[in-house]
Motif scaffolding. Structure first.
Motif, PDB file in Angstrom:
ATOM      1  N   GLY A 172       0.784  -1.294   0.021  1.00 61.65           N
ATOM      2  CA  GLY A 172       0.084   0.146  -0.125  1.00 61.65           C
ATOM      3  C   GLY A 172       0.884   1.362  -0.131  1.00 61.65           C
ATOM      4  N   PRO A 173       0.446   2.345   0.014  1.00 63.75           N
ATOM      5  CA  PRO A 173       0.964   3.727  -0.146  1.00 63.75           C
ATOM      6  C   PRO A 173       1.835   3.807   1.095  1.00 63.75           C
ATOM      7  CG  PRO A 173      -1.097   4.184   0.371  1.00 63.75           C
ATOM      8  CD  PRO A 173      -1.134   2.829  -0.029  1.00 63.75           C
ATOM      9  N   ASN A 174       1.502   3.248   2.316  1.00 65.02           N
ATOM     10  CA  ASN A 174       2.618   3.347   3.522  1.00 65.02           C
ATOM     11  C   ASN A 174       3.346   2.033   3.915  1.00 65.02           C
ATOM     12  OD1 ASN A 174       1.298   5.918   4.161  1.00 65.02           O
ATOM     13  ND2 ASN A 174      -0.382   5.074   4.716  1.00 65.02           N
ATOM     14  N   THR A 175       3.160   1.339   2.775  1.00 63.45           N
ATOM     15  CA  THR A 175       4.241  -0.283   2.866  1.00 63.45           C
ATOM     16  C   THR A 175       5.612   0.080   2.968  1.00 63.45           C
ATOM     17  OG1 THR A 175       2.481  -1.526   2.360  1.00 63.45           O
ATOM     18  CG2 THR A 175       4.379  -2.506   2.414  1.00 63.45           C
ATOM     19  N   THR A 176       6.348  -0.257   4.133  1.00 64.41           N
ATOM     20  CA  THR A 176       7.930  -0.317   3.862  1.00 64.41           C
ATOM     21  C   THR A 176       8.351  -1.454   3.203  1.00 64.41           C
ATOM     22  OG1 THR A 176       8.134   1.172   5.741  1.00 64.41           O
ATOM     23  CG2 THR A 176      10.098  -0.021   5.183  1.00 64.41           C
ATOM     24  N   ILE A 177       9.111  -1.433   2.139  1.00 59.44           N
ATOM     25  CA  ILE A 177       9.624  -2.616   1.367  1.00 59.44           C
ATOM     26  C   ILE A 177      10.961  -2.817   1.725  1.00 59.44           C
ATOM     27  CG2 ILE A 177      10.097  -3.756  -0.880  1.00 59.44           C
ATOM     28  CD1 ILE A 177       7.749  -1.668  -1.967  1.00 59.44           C
ATOM     29  N   VAL A 178      11.189  -3.919   2.472  1.00 56.01           N
ATOM     30  CA  VAL A 178      12.450  -4.319   3.059  1.00 56.01           C
ATOM     31  C   VAL A 178      13.279  -5.243   2.177  1.00 56.01           C
ATOM     32  CG1 VAL A 178      13.812  -4.985   5.146  1.00 56.01           C
ATOM     33  CG2 VAL A 178      11.709  -3.869   5.389  1.00 56.01           C
ATOM     34  N   ALA A 179      14.208  -4.784   1.558  1.00 58.99           N
ATOM     35  CA  ALA A 179      15.021  -5.420   0.303  1.00 58.99           C
ATOM     36  C   ALA A 179      16.058  -6.104   1.080  1.00 58.99           C
ATOM     37  CB  ALA A 179      15.302  -4.326  -0.709  1.00 58.99           C
ATOM     38  N   ALA A 180      15.818  -7.362   1.547  1.00 59.06           N
ATOM     39  CA  ALA A 180      16.743  -8.267   2.060  1.00 59.06           C
ATOM     40  C   ALA A 180      17.360  -9.209   0.919  1.00 59.06           C
ATOM     41  CB  ALA A 180      16.069  -9.060   3.265  1.00 59.06           C
ATOM     42  N   ILE A 181      18.014  -8.568   0.090  1.00 58.32           N
ATOM     43  CA  ILE A 181      18.381  -9.114  -1.298  1.00 58.32           C
ATOM     44  C   ILE A 181      19.907  -9.141  -1.663  1.00 58.32           C
ATOM     45  CG2 ILE A 181      18.098  -9.441  -3.768  1.00 58.32           C
ATOM     46  CD1 ILE A 181      15.082  -8.528  -3.039  1.00 58.32           C
ATOM     47  N   ASN A 182      20.374 -10.162  -1.976  1.00 57.21           N
ATOM     48  CA  ASN A 182      21.985  -9.919  -2.151  1.00 57.21           C
ATOM     49  C   ASN A 182      22.176  -9.265  -3.757  1.00 57.21           C
ATOM     50  OD1 ASN A 182      23.192 -11.178  -0.258  1.00 57.21           O
ATOM     51  ND2 ASN A 182      22.996 -13.250  -1.008  1.00 57.21           N
ATOM     52  N   GLY A 183      23.344  -8.740  -3.587  1.00 54.68           N
ATOM     53  CA  GLY A 183      23.639  -8.014  -4.980  1.00 54.68           C
ATOM     54  C   GLY A 183      23.041  -6.476  -5.195  1.00 54.68           C
ATOM     55  N   VAL A 184      23.456  -5.879  -6.421  1.00 54.89           N
ATOM     56  CA  VAL A 184      23.050  -4.491  -6.649  1.00 54.89           C
ATOM     57  C   VAL A 184      21.412  -4.632  -6.864  1.00 54.89           C
ATOM     58  CG1 VAL A 184      23.291  -2.572  -8.148  1.00 54.89           C
ATOM     59  CG2 VAL A 184      25.093  -4.334  -7.804  1.00 54.89           C
ATOM     60  N   PRO A 185      20.881  -3.937  -5.881  1.00 57.59           N
ATOM     61  CA  PRO A 185      19.254  -3.671  -5.915  1.00 57.59           C
ATOM     62  C   PRO A 185      18.786  -2.801  -6.875  1.00 57.59           C
ATOM     63  CG  PRO A 185      20.010  -2.533  -4.150  1.00 57.59           C
ATOM     64  CD  PRO A 185      21.330  -2.973  -4.833  1.00 57.59           C
ATOM     65  N   TRP A 186      17.502  -3.014  -7.384  1.00 56.28           N
ATOM     66  CA  TRP A 186      16.776  -2.206  -8.264  1.00 56.28           C
ATOM     67  C   TRP A 186      16.756  -0.865  -7.718  1.00 56.28           C
ATOM     68  CZ3 TRP A 186      14.313  -4.676  -4.488  1.00 56.28           C
ATOM     69  CH2 TRP A 186      13.071  -3.934  -3.946  1.00 56.28           C
TER      70      TRP A 186
END
Length: 322
Positions: free
Chosen positions: A93-107
């Motif tokens: 949603g508009p207030n969701t925090t997307i936590v990018a726990a992803i390896n490498g160069v992120p988008w």
């Protein structure tokens, strides 16, 4: 109550979900296949520090049932994001925090980067800007994953080492959303510092991954052998030096030297990198986020990467001929 969904609750996601649940923070997980089936029927078993703990996070079969979350933690591999987008959208949603726990160069890497490349799309990891469109960088909180864990059987995650998830806003600020998640992770027994320069830390981890992973896939060598053998050690080091030149042109400051980073990899021992494990299991390889994006950004900043380009071509072909 803060709503948290861990999407892709395999090894790392399962570890995080289990520890949060044990600390009294309810978590919803989205998991697929036999692992997801086991989570629904038997719960999530965590093996850590000689103890076995069973938790029962909510397992979503259809993300539409739970709707937008306060925190959406992505523990997928980078190349799995686009195929999962239809399932991810209902959770944002508009207030969701997307936590990018992803390896490498992120988008999101160039969002609020500053300088000449601020906002520039990295085609290797964000083809046609599709990720940026559906996972807005303004809602992203970066995360660097340090624990190691494995799904030893469906529904069972074994935690082998590490307890830190570094967090950081792309603009370097200490936001309320970062502080709140840090508090929840610390309560769950993790170290969760909020870093003002999250890209610096991202590169220290990427530094090893961009060399160790593709070279292990090409040679099938475990990490200790890759580093101990003089020839492959030299290739690893030269590739990492090329990567350092790219990173420094982008404003990154390295807190350690290349030889110390290689020594840290050697300490892990007879470990199969994630790319080698994926190769052996017939899964897609995490090539673009770990090396393709670095070679692409090298062109932006005018750094020649002859070894990087060679290794990238070889590992792409290795993946194609798998």
């Amino acid at each position: 109550m803060t709503s948290i969904c861990v999407f892709g609750a395999g090894a790392i996601g399962g570890l995080m979900a289990a520890k949060l649940e044990m600390a009294g923070t309810p978590v919803t997980v989205v998991a697929r296949g036999p692992h997801g089936d086991a989570l629904r029927t038997k719960g999530l078993t965590l093996l850590s520090e000689g103890q076995e703990t069973v938790t029962r996070p909510r397992v979503a079969t259809d993300p539409k049932e739970i709707g937008p979350q306060d925190y959406l933690v992505l523990t997928l591999k980078a190349h799995s994001l686009l195929p999962a987008m239809a399932q991810l959208k209902p959770l944002i949603g508009p207030n969701t925090t997307i936590v990018a726990a992803i390896n490498g160069v992120p988008w999101w890497y160039t969002y609020k980067l500053g300088g000449d490349f601020d906002g520039r799309r990295i085609e290797s990891v964000d083809p046609e800007g599709k990720l940026t469109a559906d996972l807005p960088p303004s809602q992203v909180l970066g995360s660097i994953v340090y624990p190691a864990a494995d799904v030893v059987e469906p529904g069972v995650v074994e935690h082998t080492y590490g307890d830190r998830f570094s967090l950081g806003e792309p603009d370097g600020s200490r936001s309320e959303r970062a502080t709140r998640l840090s508090e929840l992770l610390i309560k769950a027994g993790f170290k969760a510092p909020v870093r003002p320069r999250i890209r610096d830390e991202l590169w220290v981890k990427l530094w090893g991954n961009m060399a160790f992973n593709p070279l292990s896939a090409l040679t099938t060598a475990t990490l200790d052998r890759l580093i101990a053998e003089p020839g492959t050690h030299a290739v690893c080091r030269a590739l990492m030096v090329e990567g350092q030149q790219v990173a420094e042109k982008l404003g990154v400051k390295f807190a350690i030297g290349v030889d110390k980073r290689i020594a840290g990899g050697a300490e892990v021992g007879a470990h199969k990198t994630s790319m080698l494990q994926d190769l052996e299991r017939g899964r897609p390889l995490e090539i673009e986020a770990l090396l393709g994006a670095v070679v692409e950004m090298a062109e932006w900043v005018g750094v020649d990467m002859p070894i990087g380009r060679t290794v990238l071509a070889l590992v792409r072909q290795r993946a194609a001929m798998r």
